[in-house]
Design an enzyme around this catalytic site. Structure first.
Site, PDB file in Angstrom:
ATOM      1  CB  SER A  39     -31.840 -20.960   1.720  1.00 10.22           C
ATOM      2  OG  SER A  39     -31.773 -19.609   1.330  1.00 10.22           O
ATOM      3  CB  ALA A  40     -30.317 -25.564   3.441  1.00  9.76           C
ATOM      4  CG  HIS A  42     -30.052 -18.528  -9.232  1.00 13.55           C
ATOM      5  ND1 HIS A  42     -30.911 -18.475 -10.323  1.00 13.55           N
ATOM      6  CD2 HIS A  42     -30.632 -17.777  -8.254  1.00 13.55           C
ATOM      7  CE1 HIS A  42     -31.952 -17.723 -10.014  1.00 13.55           C
ATOM      8  NE2 HIS A  42     -31.806 -17.290  -8.769  1.00 13.55           N
ATOM      9  CD  GLU A  50     -25.757 -16.521   9.454  1.00 11.52           C
ATOM     10  OE1 GLU A  50     -25.107 -15.646   8.841  1.00 11.52           O
ATOM     11  OE2 GLU A  50     -26.091 -17.611   8.939  1.00 11.52           O
ATOM     12  CB  ALA A  51     -20.893 -15.643   9.506  1.00 14.54           C
TER      13      ALA A  51
END
Length: 612
Positions: free
Chosen positions: A14-15, A545, A35-36
């Protein structure tokens, strides 16, 4: 041999996707994005297919957690913690609610020492990202929204009538209708609306789809390395202390690789991944790091601590004439969603040639609906079915913001989502789960969600092996304040159900049989506080969240630099000083935007668009 880049961004979620996209706007700046996971699968784009992504190890980290005082009615008392493991991260796995939070949330951050993070400071970054599609279904504060940004934001089409009725019912209880992402969020009485969602033309707008896919990922100065599991940050010790020089990662080939950063390493691995990587690198609580035989390079006691998350309790109602049968959603998702073992079509499409007339007609209808969605974006599958929302204050404290949220789902979902994904023990939650969740049943759900919890959890290393998931202790309801607020939110949800407009009303609340018996519950009468508390303790579930595990002040400074380490920053939901009063994805994207501007300003990078 190690490769060299100006910046290394760890985590394409997201970030992280936002940061990599923005930094690489300067053609003279080289950026590596690790990225995994991999590229999202095609069905990630269908909003209603969201549950199919959970428990898929190719796109979901599939973490689990100790729920603390909650989860008594979950299978094995284990809380699922899905986290996105793909480009786009959890923005490709979430339910797409676009919620920024209350202005008072960010002003409280700034008042607590997070200089530059007040609402007035962060609003330009929300606007910068956004491409809002106009809709006559919602009230919009035009001064608070953006158009032309990368991130699609829209209201589902067609709107399910029951979702409109939820907004009307909320209004009947005193919650005003308005724009919860604009000036109306300041209304002391609260605000209700259809959800604004991170979708464009009925399809998911994850940060991969919005910020990376296409031109950006083809930039020669941006190197995207997928299937790259970062194992630690590389550190050097100098006269002035520690400096981050790069990262080590295990690649798709199974081998360890190292890459170097001439400027900064940015951890954007999320509220679980970022503290885990810091601790694997020897940065964090000394005793816990050394307990798993890692040398402590820098003691930062707050790494992995102060974990916050939202917890909601599903209030389930039979709703004949109101709710949407899940079978209708299945048909709209296309023939593959109707295949065995769960559906009526054969598992092997090669057998379709021999379908009886009624199944051939069903397949044709499914194909037609799928084609319509792909062409126009208008369909029952154009949202996750998390379709309307109300925010308000319970009056029990936290006066700077609304402390309560109620989400509306105009269907009852199915056993796969409730039982497998949420781990609710359906045999105890329902009198007859099979009958209640039959595909043709009409149900609805109100999600009672206290959005300013006081309880804090933690992330702790289970071992020094980066491949082993960390221990996640949620510690829900360890602060008694949270249970009081939960009961108040549940009562407001019941009040909304009581004020449903029109002649057709929702049926009685589903009360788990054992709890009904224990508390002497009589259907039709108001449930006692004790019963509602017990329902919350048994059947509440995460809202996905997680945040604040590398929070500003304790772990990073307001420019997101890790305290005590040069050239190392964290930029994701983990840096939130406290949880915001609403869904956290929009704020995570904002953090990515602001982090990119902080770095761009420091290193005088060329930027296509500066938040103003």
């Amino acid at each position: 041999m190690s490769e060299n880049f100006d910046f290394i961004v760890v985590g394409g979620g997201s970030a992280g996707a936002v940061i990599a996209a923005r930094l690489s706007e300067d053609p003279n700046c080289t950026v590596a994005l690790l990225e995994a996971g991999g590229t999202p699968p095609p069905h990630e784009m269908m909003p209603a297919a969201v549950a199919s992504l959970q428990l898929d190890p190719s796109v979901d980290w599939m973490y689990t957690a100790d729920p603390g005082n909650a989860g008594l009615g979950l299978v094995d008392n284990v809380m699922p913690v899905p986290r996105g493991k793909m480009l786009g991260g959890s923005s490709g796995l979430n339910y797409m609610a676009y919620v920024r939070g209350h202005p008072g949330d960010f002003d409280a951050w700034a008042e607590g020492g997070a200089t530059g993070w007040s609402y007035d400071d962060v609003l330009p970054y929300f606007i910068k990202s956004e491409d809002l599609t106009p809709s006559n279904e919602i009230s919009v504060d035009p001064e608070a929204h953006g158009t032309g940004g990368p991130l699609g934001v829209s209201v589902r089409s067609p709107v399910i009538p029951a979702s409109r009725d939820f907004v009307k019912a909320a209004a009947a209880t005193g919650i005003a209708t308005g724009d919860y992402n604009g000036r109306d969020r300041r209304n002391p009485a609260g605000v209700a609306s259809l959800f604004q969602t991170t979708t464009r033309k009925g399809m998911r707008s994850s940060t991969y789809r919005a910020f990376l896919q296409g031109e950006t990922e083809e930039r020669p100065n941006l190197t995207i390395i997928t299937q790259a599991h970062v194992t630690r940050v590389l550190l050097s010790q100098g006269a002035e202390g520690l400096t981050a020089t790069g990262v080590e990662y295990r690649g798709a080939d199974g081998a360890l690789h190292q890459i170097d950063a001439a400027r900064d390493v940015v951890l954007s691995a999320g509220a679980v991944g970022s503290p885990q990587i810091l601790m694997l690198s020897g940065i964090g609580p000394r005793r816990e790091i050394e307990a798993v035989d890692i040398d402590c390079q820098l003691e930062l006691p707050a790494v992995g601590k102060n974990l916050k998350d939202h917890l909601h309790c599903a209030l389930f109602f039979p709703a004949k004439g109101i709710g949407l049968p899940i079978a209708e959603v299945g048909v709209s998702a296309g023939p593959d969603a109707l295949r065995a073992p769960a559906g009526p079509l054969p598992a092997d499409p090669a057998e379709d040639a021999n379908l009886p007339p009624e199944l051939a007609a069903l397949k044709a209808e499914a194909e037609g609906r799928l084609g319509q969605w792909m062409e126009t974006g208008e369909s029952l599958v154009s949202s996750s079915l998390y379709d309307a929302v109300a925010f308000f204050s319970t009056g029990l404290g936290d006066t700077h913001s609304h402390d309560a949220q109620i989400g509306y789902v105009p269907c009852g979902y199915d056993a796969s989502l409730l039982g497998e994904r949420l781990r609710i023990d359906l045999s105890t939650f329902f009198e007859n789960a099979e009958a209640t969740l039959a595909p043709d049943q009409e149900n609805m759900i109100l999600l009672a969600n206290p959005v300013l919890p006081h309880s804090k959890g933690e992330i702790v290393l289970a071992s020094s092996d980066p491949a082993e998931a960390p221990i996640i202790r949620m510690n829900y309801f360890t602060d008694p304040h949270d249970l009081k607020v939960m009961v108040a939110v549940m009562r407001k949800a019941l009040d909304i159900a009581e004020h449903w407009p029109g002649e057709v009303k929702p049926g009685p609340l589903n009360v788990p049989p054992a709890l009904a018996k224990k508390h002497g519950y009589v259907p039709g009468e108001p449930p006692s506080d004790a019963l509602l508390e017990n329902m919350a303790l048994h059947y509440s579930s995460t809202v996905y969240h997680l945040c604040s595990t590398c929070r500003m002040g304790d772990v990073v400074d307001p420019t997101l630099r890790v305290n005590g380490v040069a050239n190392l920053r964290v930029a994701d939901a983990s840096i939130m000083p406290d949880i915001i009063s609403g869904n956290t994805n929009a704020a995570s994207i904002m953090i990515g935007e602001k982090a990119a501007d902080i770095l761009s300003a420091q290193y005088a990078l060329t930027r296509r668009q500066v938040a103003a």
